[in-house]
Scaffold this active site. Structure first.
Site, PDB file in Angstrom:
ATOM      1  N   ASP A  82       4.189   7.767  -8.230  1.00 35.69           N
ATOM      2  CA  ASP A  82       2.945   6.999  -8.186  1.00 35.69           C
ATOM      3  C   ASP A  82       1.988   7.502  -9.274  1.00 35.69           C
ATOM      4  O   ASP A  82       1.619   8.681  -9.279  1.00 35.69           O
ATOM      5  CB  ASP A  82       2.303   7.170  -6.804  1.00 35.69           C
ATOM      6  CG  ASP A  82       1.352   6.044  -6.453  1.00 35.69           C
ATOM      7  OD1 ASP A  82       1.039   5.231  -7.339  1.00 35.69           O
ATOM      8  OD2 ASP A  82       0.928   5.976  -5.288  1.00 35.69           O
ATOM      9  N   ASP A  83       1.631   6.623 -10.214  1.00 36.09           N
ATOM     10  CA  ASP A  83       0.673   6.953 -11.278  1.00 36.09           C
ATOM     11  C   ASP A  83       1.219   7.974 -12.280  1.00 36.09           C
ATOM     12  O   ASP A  83       0.445   8.734 -12.868  1.00 36.09           O
ATOM     13  CB  ASP A  83      -0.640   7.497 -10.698  1.00 36.09           C
ATOM     14  CG  ASP A  83      -1.457   6.444  -9.977  1.00 36.09           C
ATOM     15  OD1 ASP A  83      -0.919   5.371  -9.653  1.00 36.09           O
ATOM     16  OD2 ASP A  83      -2.650   6.697  -9.724  1.00 36.09           O
ATOM     17  N   CYS A  96      -1.204  -0.323  -8.338  1.00 35.55           N
ATOM     18  CA  CYS A  96      -0.053  -0.063  -7.471  1.00 35.55           C
ATOM     19  C   CYS A  96       0.606  -1.306  -6.864  1.00 35.55           C
ATOM     20  O   CYS A  96       1.778  -1.581  -7.109  1.00 35.55           O
ATOM     21  CB  CYS A  96      -0.462   0.888  -6.351  1.00 35.55           C
ATOM     22  SG  CYS A  96      -0.998   2.521  -6.918  1.00 35.55           S
ATOM     23  N   HIS A 136       3.684  -1.054  -1.624  1.00 33.00           N
ATOM     24  CA  HIS A 136       2.347  -0.579  -1.292  1.00 33.00           C
ATOM     25  C   HIS A 136       2.058  -0.986   0.148  1.00 33.00           C
ATOM     26  O   HIS A 136       2.278  -2.135   0.526  1.00 33.00           O
ATOM     27  CB  HIS A 136       1.303  -1.177  -2.233  1.00 33.00           C
ATOM     28  CG  HIS A 136      -0.023  -0.480  -2.164  1.00 33.00           C
ATOM     29  ND1 HIS A 136      -0.935  -0.717  -1.157  1.00 33.00           N
ATOM     30  CD2 HIS A 136      -0.590   0.465  -2.961  1.00 33.00           C
ATOM     31  CE1 HIS A 136      -1.994   0.045  -1.338  1.00 33.00           C
ATOM     32  NE2 HIS A 136      -1.822   0.766  -2.420  1.00 33.00           N
ATOM     33  N   ASP A 196       5.283   3.471 -10.975  1.00 30.06           N
ATOM     34  CA  ASP A 196       4.722   2.119 -10.896  1.00 30.06           C
ATOM     35  C   ASP A 196       3.839   1.786 -12.099  1.00 30.06           C
ATOM     36  O   ASP A 196       3.663   0.622 -12.443  1.00 30.06           O
ATOM     37  CB  ASP A 196       3.981   1.889  -9.580  1.00 30.06           C
ATOM     38  CG  ASP A 196       2.921   2.937  -9.275  1.00 30.06           C
ATOM     39  OD1 ASP A 196       2.771   3.897 -10.058  1.00 30.06           O
ATOM     40  OD2 ASP A 196       2.236   2.805  -8.231  1.00 30.06           O
ATOM     41  N   HIS A 197       3.283   2.793 -12.758  1.00 25.45           N
ATOM     42  CA  HIS A 197       2.483   2.626 -13.975  1.00 25.45           C
ATOM     43  C   HIS A 197       2.053   4.010 -14.423  1.00 25.45           C
ATOM     44  O   HIS A 197       2.390   5.019 -13.797  1.00 25.45           O
ATOM     45  CB  HIS A 197       1.258   1.727 -13.743  1.00 25.45           C
ATOM     46  CG  HIS A 197       0.533   2.026 -12.468  1.00 25.45           C
ATOM     47  ND1 HIS A 197      -0.197   3.169 -12.285  1.00 25.45           N
ATOM     48  CD2 HIS A 197       0.474   1.344 -11.289  1.00 25.45           C
ATOM     49  CE1 HIS A 197      -0.688   3.183 -11.054  1.00 25.45           C
ATOM     50  NE2 HIS A 197      -0.288   2.089 -10.428  1.00 25.45           N
TER      51      HIS A 197
END
Length: 570
Positions: free
Chosen positions: A54-55, A93, A147, A343-344
């Protein structure tokens, strides 16, 4: 469209098989409507371990970061094909996860925020785990895969996507609680949050619990001899930057530098700037009294944020290492595909920005690697460990990625890629429009690029001279987008609700440039007005790799406009 009604399984069914009905509703009028019964997987088909962070930007040793200690992910990379230029379709997200799990772009899922469920809001699209489930796999979700909330129907899309109810760690509910001990000895809800794990609620952290559950499920799958698709979603390095405090030792503060471009570029359109409002809501950031929207964070605290982000990455690395080591423990490393991504990305002070919420590389570029036994590395010999756990405190990483593919690729291609790697029928490319089609993807398989180690073609485009796009051979494009409520930074600029979106920033990234156009958007009918251009950005990444010098207003780029329009309209 009606929601599916739950079905009950006979008491004699093993719990491991989950629900007894496929529970798949196709959109009204779709050919082949009705439940699709699971079929046995190919006899020689492989398991899939789907790991998503995540992130996480590519702040990893295997991506050339000399500061970050990530020996376990680097070891995975050394046995994988590693994509150097992989991009998410929206840097937030829920929209990103729904996009890559369905193989559809945000304009097709119609999810740009956190407040709708694609099956009833856009179309009843199949997901990657749903497709594997329908092909005889036991599909399992651990941690943050979809999410949570409305965007996955408050159920992580169970029972459509999963054979059993998804697992969420019990410690998850304390992520944003006051568990960070400040200098005053009191507990705060801070951004920077190293903790003594023994002192936090339940004496554990969510990612530790997720690793434990995933290891338990791997043992069950081995015992049951079931073909599986196991998705494990780790929370870190998502904020708060809460991690075991010992990981700070890996990153002495005196070794932490600032971002190479910590100021807001003069040529940056106001609509493109993300004012990092979620960061501002943390108690330690509030205490800084930073002015909105452009006021810079003090340099000493910038270093603390970057230090804690890197520490959180190393903590994540240990969990990935323990999970991969479990594959060796149960003897499944030779017949399990492992995919690792995020996710990014996340801005660490570049352009004066923090968090994600933009179209820049730091927000959209992600790590992406695939380990395929016998393809990306040789099969392990009897007794040989493929993924021995590596302690970041003692191990000096010397791993080199087995294959570094430089093609521009997108996360929307994960669906078709994993299907091909597993030997399943690859879903077709979606027609336009595809809202009525349950099974198709908008991202082609990237397996063809697994052996693409050669340098990319040099397109040598001269942006001081306009020319006919038909004269230019097609170049690979990664496409991202981000919504805004106004032309200038607002308190909801980072996460506008659908009803408040007035502008959409569409961004094309090629090996040579990033081209972004911010156009008017109507949320009532999900339409972009391509004639209503609010601002534009053009960065030549060869000479400007940090995307600091916007030359949109000082160059001719009619060819890019035509390419942009052609892509949006197809």
């Amino acid at each position: 469209m009606r929601a599916a009604s739950p079905c009950r399984c006979p008491a004699s069914w093993p719990w491991l098989l989950g629900v007894c009905c496929a529970g798949i509703l196709l959109a009204s009028g779709t050919a082949g409507a009705g439940p699709r019964e699971p079929v046995p997987p190919p006899r020689d088909g492989m398991n899939v371990l789907f790991i998503v962070a995540d992130d996480l930007r590519p702040a990893l040793g295997c991506y050339g970061d000399s500061l970050v200690k990530s020996p376990n992910i680097d070891q995975l990379a050394s046995r994988s094909v590693v994509f150097q230029n992989a991009y998410a379709q929206q840097a937030v997200c829920a929209p990103s996860r729904v996009s890559f799990l369905t193989g559809r772009r945000p304009d097709t899922t119609r999810l740009y925020d956190f407040h709708s469920y694609w099956r009833v809001h856009a179309g009843n699209y199949s997901t990657i785990p749903q497709y594997f489930k329908e092909n005889g796999y036991t599909t399992m979700s651990v941690g943050k895969v979809f999410h949570p909330g409305i965007s996955s129907n408050h159920s992580d899309d169970y029972p459509y996507s999963w054979s059993m109810p998804p697992f969420h760690p019990s410690a998850e509910k304390y992520e944003n609680s006051k568990t960070c001990k400040g200098k005053d000895g009191e507990l705060h809800a801070n951004l920077v949050c190293p903790v003594d794990v023994a002192e936090v609620p339940l004496g554990t952290l969510p990612d530790i619990q997720s690793t434990e559950e995933a290891r338990r499920l791997l043992n069950i799958m081995k015992t049951k001899n079931r073909k599986f698709f196991l998705a494990v979603g780790y929370h870190k390095p998502h904020i708060p930057l809460r991690y075991p405090q010992e990981f700070l030792k890996l990153y002495p503060l005196e070794n932490i530098t600032l971002a190479p471009d910590p100021r807001v570029p003069e040529e940056l359109p106001a609509v493109a700037y993300n004012p990092w409002t979620d960061i501002r809501q943390r108690e330690d950031v509030q205490a800084l009294n930073v002015s909105f929207p452009y006021g810079p964070i003090p340099e000493d605290f910038q270093r603390q944020i970057r230090q804690s982000y890197f520490a959180a990455v190393s903590y994540l690395d240990t969990q990935v290492g323990l999970l991969l080591n479990a594959l060796d423990d149960v003897g499944l490393s030779n017949n399990t595909i492992v995919m690792f991504t995020a996710d990014h990305g996340w801005s660490l002070g570049e352009h004066g920005e923090w968090a994600k919420y933009s179209n820049f590389d730091v927000a959209t570029r992600v790590p992406l690697m695939f380990y395929v036994p016998g393809k990306t590395s040789s099969f392990a010999r009897p007794g040989e460990r493929v993924f021995p756990y590596l302690d970041p405190f003692t191990h000096v990483s010397d791993s080199v990625a087995a294959g570094k593919a430089k093609k521009m690729v997108e996360l929307v291609s994960l669906f078709s890629t994993l299907a091909e790697l597993a030997g399943l029928w690859v879903p077709p490319v979606c027609p336009e429009p595809s809202f009525h089609v349950a099974l198709c993807t908008q991202g082609p398989s990237i397996v063809q690029h697994f052996n693409s180690n050669e340098e990319e073609d040099d397109y040598d485009i001269d942006y001081d001279h306009d020319y006919d796009i038909e004269d230019d051979h097609e170049e690979p494009i990664a496409f991202s987008q981000y919504p805004r409520p106004a032309d200038t930074p607002q308190w909801d600029s980072d996460k506008p609700e659908l009803k408040d979106i007035k502008i959409m920033g569409y961004s094309m990234r090629t090996v040579d440039y990033r081209y972004t156009v911010w156009v008017g958007f109507n949320p009532s009918n999900f339409s972009a007005n391509l004639q209503d251009v609010h601002a534009g950005e053009l960065y030549m990444v060869g000479s400007d790799p940090n995307e600091d010098h916007n030359i949109y207003n000082s160059s001719l780029h009619g060819n890019l406009v035509r390419k942009f329009l052609r892509f949006l309209r197809r």
